[in-house]
Design an enzyme around this catalytic site. Structure first.
Site, short mmCIF file in Angstrom:
data_model
loop_
_atom_site.label_atom_id
_atom_site.label_comp_id
_atom_site.label_asym_id
_atom_site.label_seq_id
_atom_site.Cartn_x
_atom_site.Cartn_y
_atom_site.Cartn_z
N ASP A 18 -18.66 13.76 -7.78
CA ASP A 18 -19.16 14.83 -6.93
C ASP A 18 -17.94 15.18 -6.33
OD1 ASP A 18 -20.22 16.56 -5.13
OD2 ASP A 18 -21.94 15.23 -4.75
N GLU A 76 7.24 1.85 2.38
CA GLU A 76 6.64 0.50 1.61
C GLU A 76 6.53 1.19 -0.02
OE1 GLU A 76 2.24 -0.04 1.87
OE2 GLU A 76 2.19 1.47 2.91
N CYS A 94 1.96 0.50 6.12
CA CYS A 94 2.14 1.85 6.95
C CYS A 94 2.68 1.82 8.27
CB CYS A 94 0.75 2.21 6.63
SG CYS A 94 0.09 2.63 4.87
N THR A 132 -6.75 9.02 -2.75
CA THR A 132 -5.97 8.80 -1.51
C THR A 132 -4.68 8.66 -1.58
OG1 THR A 132 -6.56 6.53 -1.34
CG2 THR A 132 -8.23 7.72 -0.27
N SER A 163 -10.27 -3.28 3.35
CA SER A 163 -9.13 -2.70 4.11
C SER A 163 -9.76 -1.63 5.26
CB SER A 163 -8.14 -2.03 3.28
OG SER A 163 -8.55 -0.84 2.85
N HIS A 221 -3.51 6.17 12.21
CA HIS A 221 -3.04 6.21 10.75
C HIS A 221 -4.10 6.73 9.96
CE1 HIS A 221 -1.76 4.90 6.93
NE2 HIS A 221 -2.52 3.77 6.95
N ASN A 246 -2.34 10.85 1.86
CA ASN A 246 -1.76 9.59 2.38
C ASN A 246 -0.22 9.45 1.89
OD1 ASN A 246 -1.57 7.26 3.54
ND2 ASN A 246 -2.51 5.97 2.23
N SER A 262 -1.40 -2.45 6.40
CA SER A 262 -2.24 -3.62 5.78
C SER A 262 -1.43 -4.75 5.72
CB SER A 262 -2.28 -3.19 4.49
OG SER A 262 -3.40 -2.25 4.46
N1 COA Z 1 -21.22 13.63 -0.58
C1 COA Z 1 -20.64 13.27 0.34
N2 COA Z 1 -20.13 11.97 0.71
C2 COA Z 1 -20.26 11.25 -0.21
C3 COA Z 1 -20.65 11.44 -1.71
C4 COA Z 1 -21.05 12.74 -1.76
N3 COA Z 1 -21.53 13.17 -2.94
N4 COA Z 1 -20.47 10.34 -2.34
C5 COA Z 1 -20.02 9.28 -1.60
N5 COA Z 1 -19.70 10.05 -0.20
C6 COA Z 1 -19.08 9.18 0.83
C7 COA Z 1 -19.64 7.78 1.14
O1 COA Z 1 -20.91 7.83 1.74
C8 COA Z 1 -18.74 7.41 2.00
O2 COA Z 1 -18.45 7.60 3.22
P1 COA Z 1 -18.97 6.61 4.25
O3 COA Z 1 -17.90 5.43 4.28
O4 COA Z 1 -18.82 7.34 5.76
O5 COA Z 1 -20.36 5.88 4.13
C9 COA Z 1 -17.36 7.87 1.50
O6 COA Z 1 -17.91 9.34 0.61
C10 COA Z 1 -16.48 7.05 0.35
O7 COA Z 1 -17.33 6.38 -0.51
P2 COA Z 1 -17.45 5.01 -1.02
O8 COA Z 1 -18.26 4.69 -1.89
O9 COA Z 1 -16.78 4.03 0.02
O10 COA Z 1 -15.78 5.35 -1.83
P3 COA Z 1 -15.02 4.12 -2.77
O11 COA Z 1 -15.60 2.88 -3.02
O12 COA Z 1 -14.39 4.97 -3.88
O13 COA Z 1 -13.76 3.85 -1.90
C11 COA Z 1 -11.84 3.88 -0.49
C12 COA Z 1 -13.16 4.73 -0.99
C13 COA Z 1 -11.22 4.59 0.69
C14 COA Z 1 -12.13 2.47 -0.06
C15 COA Z 1 -10.90 3.96 -1.78
O14 COA Z 1 -10.31 5.02 -1.91
C16 COA Z 1 -9.66 3.26 -1.30
O15 COA Z 1 -9.42 2.01 -2.02
N6 COA Z 1 -8.30 3.70 -0.90
C17 COA Z 1 -7.35 2.88 -0.52
C18 COA Z 1 -7.09 2.19 0.49
C19 COA Z 1 -7.30 2.71 1.75
O16 COA Z 1 -7.33 3.79 1.89
N7 COA Z 1 -7.82 1.87 2.76
C20 COA Z 1 -7.67 2.34 4.06
C21 COA Z 1 -7.30 1.36 5.31
S1 COA Z 1 -5.72 1.30 5.22
#
Ligand code: COA
Length: 384
Positions: free
Chosen positions: A29, A79, A111, A152, A201, A233, A273, A306
Site C-alpha cells: 500500500d 559510510e 550515519c 529508505t 535500529s 538524523h 536517506n 548505527s
Molecule cells: N498506511 C499507513 N501506514 C502504514 C501502512 C499503511 N497502509 N502500512 C504500514 N504502515 C506504517 C506502520 O504502522 C509503521 O508505522 P509506525 O512505526 O508508526 O507504527 C510504518 O508504516 C512502517 O511499517 P513497518 O511494518 O514497521 O515497516 P517495515 O517492517 O517494512 O520496516 C523499517 C520499516 C524502517 C524498519 C525498514 O524500512 C528498515 O529496515 N529501514 C532501514 C533501517 C533504518 O532506517 N533504521 C532507522 C534507524 S537508523
C-alpha cells in the site's frame, strides 16, 4: 570565539523515483511509505555519481577561489566509501583545486561520521582561527532490491564551510555523546549491501536519544523549551518525528517543534536517506523553508550512527543567515528526471565492468561537471 557554519551546500543526483511506483511494484500500500514512513521520493545515483562526485558538486556550489586558498582541512564523513585506504577527501581536494597544504581525511561511524567531522573542524578553527575547514557528508544509501530498507534508500551530499565568525550558525559548546556496542546496522567488508536489524535500529535510535537527552539536560541545564527547532538524523522522516515525540513532554512545545520539524523534512522527504548528510539536509530544509525562525534562535541537533554513536549539540542562528541560502532549491529538486521502476533497478544497481587490467568497459557517459569518467587500472578518474 564564535565558530560554526559559514556556508552550506547540497547536491543530489538527477534521477528520482516516486515511492508510489516502488510500492506498486512491491505489492505494498503506497500509504505505508507516504504516511507510515513519511517519505515520497528517493534520489537515485547512476554508477558515474559516487560520494566523491556528489561531495565535490555540493562543495563547488558554495566555495569561492578565496575559500579554496584558505581551507586547510577537508573532512568527508561517509559510510559508502569507494576505497578502503584512500580518503574520498583527497579526491575531492584535487577535484576542487584546494591549496595543497591541507589535511584531507575520511571519517566513519555509520550515519554519525560527518557530525564527528564538524566537531573536529570546530576544534581546528579554535586553534587556527584564520583557517577554514570543509566538512562534507556524502553517502549513497543502498539496501538492495526488495530488501526491508528499500523504501529508505537515497543519495546525496551536504557540504559545510566551518569558520570563525560564521554567517549561518554558531556552534555552541554543549556537545554530549553516547557510544553503544551493538549491531543494528552494519556492513562487513565482504558485503555489497548493509545488514540491518530494522526494528532493533529504530528502538536504538529512540533509546539513545532519550537517554542522551536526559544526560544533556542534566549537564547543560537546558530543556526542549529553550529551542526554536530540532534537527534529527532522518533515516526516514517518520523516525525523526518519533524521536521528537519521545522527548517532548510538554504539549505546547511538541506542537511548536512539530511545525518546525515539518519544515525540516521538506527536502528529506523527496531525497530519501543520505546517511551522514541527512541531519544536515534537514538543517538546510529547516533554514530554507521556515518563516518562523529568526537570528538568535537556538537549534537542537540529534545525530545518530548505527553501531552506535550519537551526539546531541546545538547552534545559534546568526543575523542575516538567510542571505547564505538558496530559496529555489525545491524547484531544482522538482526538476530532477523521474524514472520508472525498470530504470531504477537498472541505474541504481548497475556495476562497473572491468577488463583484465582493471580498466572500465562500457561505463555510461555522464555530462555532469563532476562525474566518474573511467576506471583506469583500478584508479578512479573523475571529470574535473
Ligand atoms: N498506511 C499507513 N501506514 C502504514 C501502512 C499503511 N497502509 N502500512 C504500514 N504502515 C506504517 C506502520 O504502522 C509503521 O508505522 P509506525 O512505526 O508508526 O507504527 C510504518 O508504516 C512502517 O511499517 P513497518 O511494518 O514497521 O515497516 P517495515 O517492517 O517494512 O520496516 C523499517 C520499516 C524502517 C524498519 C525498514 O524500512 C528498515 O529496515 N529501514 C532501514 C533501517 C533504518 O532506517 N533504521 C532507522 C534507524 S537508523
Amino acid at each position: 570565539m564564535n565558530i560554526g557554519i559559514d556556508k552550506i551546500g547540497f547536491a543530489a543526483p538527477d534521477f528520482v523515483l516516486d515511492l508510489a511506483d516502488l510500492a506498486l511494484a512491491r505489492n505494498i500500500d503506497p500509504n505505508k511509505y507516504k504516511i507510515g514512513l513519511l517519505q515520497s521520493e528517493m534520489a537515485v545515483a547512476p554508477v558515474t555519481q559516487d560520494i566523491v562526485s556528489l561531495g565535490a558538486q555540493a562543495a563547488a556550489a558554495i566555495l569561492t577561489e578565496e575559500d579554496k586558498q584558505t581551507i586547510d582541512m577537508v573532512i568527508v564523513g561517509t559510510e559508502s566509501s569507494v576505497d578502503q585506504s584512500k580518503a574520498a577527501a583527497v579526491s575531492i581536494h584535487g577535484l576542487l583545486g584546494i591549496q595543497p597544504f591541507a589535511r584531507s581525511i575520511e571519517m566513519k561511524e555509520a550515519c554519525y561520521g560527518a557530525t564527528a567531522g564538524l566537531s573536529l573542524a570546530k576544534s581546528h578553527i579554535a586553534q587556527f582561527p584564520d583557517s577554514k575547514v570543509l566538512v562534507i557528508a556524502s553517502d549513497i544509501a543502498k539496501y538492495g532490491l526488495e530488501s526491508g530498507g528499500e523504501p529508505t534508500q537515497g543519495a546525496g551530499a551536504v557540504a559545510m564551510l566551518v569558520t570563525a565568525n560564521p554567517r549561518i550558525m554558531v556552534l555552541n559548546n554543549d556537545n554530549v555523546c553516547q557510544t553503544r556496542d551493538i549491531y543494528d546496522f552494519w556492513r562487513p567488508n565482504y558485503d555489497k549491501y548493509p545488514r540491518v536489524d530494522g526494528r532493533f535500529s529504530t528502538i536504538q535510535y529512540t533509546d539513545c536519544l532519550t537517554t542522551t537527552f536526559d544526560y544533556y539536560q542534566k549537564k547543560t541545564g537546558q530543556s526542549l523549551e529553550d529551542f526554536a527547532a530540532m534537527c534529527l538524523h532522518i533515516p526516514f522522516s517518520k523516525q525523526g518525528l518519533k524521536g521528537l515525540q519521545a522527548i517532548a513532554k510538554n504539549e505546547e512545545t511538541l506542537n511548536r517543534l512539530t511545525e518546525r520539524f515539518q519544515e525540516a523534512i521538506v527536502y528529506n522527504k523527496v531525497v530519501g536517506n543520505i546517511y551522514t548528510g541527512s541531519i544536515f539536509l534537514s538543517l538546510l530544509s529547516l533554514l530554507e523553508n521556515s518563516r518562523a525562525l529568526e537570528a538568535g534562535d537556538q537549534i537542537l541537533f540529534y545525530s545518530y550512527g548505527s553501531g552506535a554513536v550519537c551526539e546531541i549539540f546545538s547552534g545559534s542562528l546568526v543575523e542575516g543567515y538567510q542571505k547564505q541560502l538558496d530559496q529555489n532549491r525545491l524547484e531544482s529538486l522538482n526538476q530532477r528526471t523521474k524514472i520508472s521502476m525498470e530504470e531504477y533497478e537498472q541505474i541504481f544497481f548497475q556495476e562497473i565492468n572491468l577488463d583484465e587490467t582493471g580498466t572500465s568497459v562500457d561505463l555510461p557517459e555522464d555530462p555532469k561537471p563532476f562525474a566518474l569518467i573511467q576506471v583506469d587500472k583500478h584508479k578512479r578518474i573523475y571529470r574535473k
